[in-house]
Each structure stands twice: as structure tokens, then as C-alpha cells.
Design a protein around this motif. Structure first.
Motif, short mmCIF file in Angstrom:
data_model
loop_
_atom_site.label_atom_id
_atom_site.label_comp_id
_atom_site.label_asym_id
_atom_site.label_seq_id
_atom_site.Cartn_x
_atom_site.Cartn_y
_atom_site.Cartn_z
N ALA A 198 58.52 39.91 122.69
CA ALA A 198 58.45 41.34 123.05
C ALA A 198 57.01 41.52 123.60
CB ALA A 198 58.23 42.37 121.82
N GLN A 251 54.79 44.63 120.41
CA GLN A 251 55.38 45.97 120.55
C GLN A 251 56.62 46.27 119.48
OE1 GLN A 251 57.58 46.81 124.06
NE2 GLN A 251 57.23 49.18 123.74
N LYS A 252 57.40 45.13 119.02
CA LYS A 252 58.48 45.19 118.20
C LYS A 252 58.02 45.13 116.75
CE LYS A 252 62.25 44.10 121.04
NZ LYS A 252 63.65 43.38 121.42
N HIS A 253 57.48 44.07 116.36
CA HIS A 253 57.51 43.50 115.05
C HIS A 253 55.85 43.63 114.69
CE1 HIS A 253 61.63 43.20 115.31
NE2 HIS A 253 61.52 42.18 116.08
#
Length: 314
Positions: free
Chosen positions: A132, A149-151
Motif C-alpha cells: 500500500a 495507508q491500509k493496515h
């Protein structure tokens, strides 16, 4: 045929607008500068960023005009137009127009709410575990962070990663072989880019026309399934060709300066710095910039131990 002459006052401003946009200066910065210089539009008011953008996407300034054989009057369903050579001489070159158009309409360009890009590597660097993009968090705090951004797999101080990336970028720009490569590629860039842009515009128009025909029922789904993949692939390949042909232009102002490269980098607008970072941190050049998680929790590891670049042989 009567020769069409450029307006002696307006033409230099149009040329300035395109050159500054090509160098990475924002619409907002240009608008503020022109207002400070008492440059106004035909209504006697300062140019807004939105007005400048409309000027920058106008193909007439490059000696181009829109052509759509299906359009009659102002039919909204006539389909997309293609750009063809006009009867007048452009104020700027076709290559410069296409470069600027691509830059300001690029869907990958991300800015803050006030329209200004602020962070060198946001949405350019990636998280190594999941791929990401890294984005800025705690932007209003004294020490903002880049974070997955994601995890949230990995995060690092913005200043530390920016400093590392700057050293890598400037070091690469100072290499003698880079200056030689850029000089050779620049000789053929304008002509090549104009040809690619023409082909890309034509391919996009064909794809849009095909999809419109499918939507209206003028073309069968079976036929569309046969034709569409080839057109999509053609557009994709041309977009990559366009990217490859455009690469030298964003680097040119910073190459061949020797020890002055660091100073020039510091004076470069953040939008232009991001264009350079986006151009260089790809697998074919410096490698895709990726951030690994901190190996020891609650301890600050050196940036060199946290960063990896994924490269491919070309």
C-alpha cells in the motif's frame, strides 16, 4: 490565407504559464505571482487558479484544434473529439502542451484540501509488507509520520525518510552518465512525445466510441468482448510509451549542475520535487521505494535499515 499573429502581450504570458507548469509550479503559486505583478484577465480581475487551468488545457495554444466528424452543432452525445493540426501556429510546442496536459490531468496527482501538494513521498513510497502507499498522519503535529495507508504495517518520521530520499535523488542527478543520457534523450523527446500523444488520443477516442456503442446497443456484447481488450491494451501500452518519453523533461532543470544540484533541489517547488521522486522511484531507475516495519518495537532503527528499493533489469 491571412496569417494569424499572436497577441504581443498575451502570448508571452501563455508561454510563461506552460513553462512554469512544466517545471512543477502550481496554479496557485502562478496566480499569486501574476496578481502581485498586476497581471489581470480581460475582465480586469486577477487570474484565478481555475482560470489558469482552463488556459493550460486549451489545445489552441499548441496549434491544435478538436476534430469530431460525428458532431453536428452542439450535440452532447457526439462522442469524444481528437486533436488535429490547426491552421494557426501554436504559442507553445505540441510536446510542451502534451506534457503539461498529462501532468495536470494525471489521476495519480494528489493534493491537500487547499490544492497544494505538501509531502515529498506521500502516495509515492510504499509499505513493503502489503504494497500500500505511504500517507502522512499526524500532519499537524511537530513530527508528522509516513504510515501504511491500509493496515499501518510500517511508519517512519517524515523528515527522516525525506532526508534519505533527497540524498539518493540528488546523488543520482549529479552523475555524469545521467547528464549524457538526458542530453541524448532530450534531442528526440519533443517529436516523439507529440506522435505518441496523437496516437493515444486517437486510441482513447476509439475506446470511448466503442463503449458508447455498447451502451446504446449499436454494437453487440459479443463483438465488444472481442474488440475491447485489444483497445484497452493499446491504450495501456501508449500510456507507458508516453510516460517513458516524458521522463527526461521533469529531470532536465536539475541535471548538469554539479555541486549546485543540492541548492537547486532546495529551491525546487514541492510539486516538481514530487514529480522527480515519482519519476525516479520506479523499478526501472532507482527502484520502487518501500518501507519495512521497525525491527525492534519502541526503538528507532536507522533509515537505511528500514528502506528497500525493488529494481528490475532493463
Amino acid at each position: 490565407m491571412v496569417e494569424q499573429l499572436h497577441h504581443p502581450d498575451e502570448a508571452p504570458l501563455i508561454e510563461e504559464l506552460f513553462k512554469r507548469l512544466d517545471a512543477g509550479v502550481s496554479f496557485r503559486a502562478i496566480a499569486a505571482d501574476w496578481e502581485a505583478r498586476d497581471i489581470v484577465n480581460d475582465s480586469g480581475t486577477p487570474f484565478s487558479p481555475q482560470h489558469l487551468r482552463r488556459l493550460a488545457i486549451n489545445p489552441a495554444y499548441a496549434g491544435l484544434r478538436e476534430h469530431n466528424p460525428n458532431r453536428r452543432g452542439k450535440r452532447p452525445d457526439a462522442g469524444p473529439a481528437t486533436l488535429v493540426d490547426a491552421t494557426w501556429t501554436g504559442i507553445v510546442s505540441k510536446a510542451l502542451y502534451y506534457r503539461v496536459f498529462k501532468k495536470i490531468t494525471d489521476p495519480e496527482r494528489h493534493t491537500s484540501r487547499d490544492g497544494r501538494a505538501r509531502h515529498l513521498l506521500s502516495r509515492i513510497a510504499r509499505c513493503d509488507p502489503c504494497g500500500a502507499f505511504l500517507i502522512i498522519i499526524r500532519a499537524q503535529k511537530p513530527k508528522p509520520l509516513y504510515s501504511c495507508q491500509k493496515h499501518g504495517c510500517a511508519s517512519i518520521g517524515e523528515a527522516a525518510l525525506d532526508e534519505w530520499a533527497t540524498d539518493v535523488i540528488v546523488g543520482w542527478l549529479m552523475r555524469d552518465d545521467v547528464a549524457t543520457w538526458l542530453r541524448r534523450s532530450g534531442e528526440a523527446e519533443d517529436e516523439a512525445l507529440a506522435k505518441i500523444a496523437d496516437k493515444l488520443a486517437e486510441a482513447r477516442a476509439e475506446l470511448a466510441k466503442l463503449r458508447a456503442a455498447l451502451k446504446s446497443g449499436a454494437m453487440s456484447v459479443e463483438t465488444g468482448m472481442i474488440v475491447e481488450p485489444g483497445l484497452v491494451e493499446r491504450v495501456k501500452n501508449l500510456e507507458q510509451d508516453e510516460k517513458d518519453a516524458t521522463t527526461p523533461s521533469v529531470l532536465r532543470p536539475l541535471v548538469g549542475l554539479g555541486e549546485r544540484t543540492f541548492e537547486a533541489w532546495e529551491d525546487t517547488p514541492i510539486e516538481a520535487k514530487r514529480d522527480v521522486a515519482r519519476t525516479l522511484f520506479v523499478p526501472e531507475i532507482l527502484g520502487e521505494l518501500r518501507l519495512k516495519p521497525n525491527p525492534v518495537r519502541y526503538q528507532v532503527a536507522p533509515v537505511e535499515d528500514r528502506v528497500t528499493t525493488r529494481k528490475v533489469d532493463v
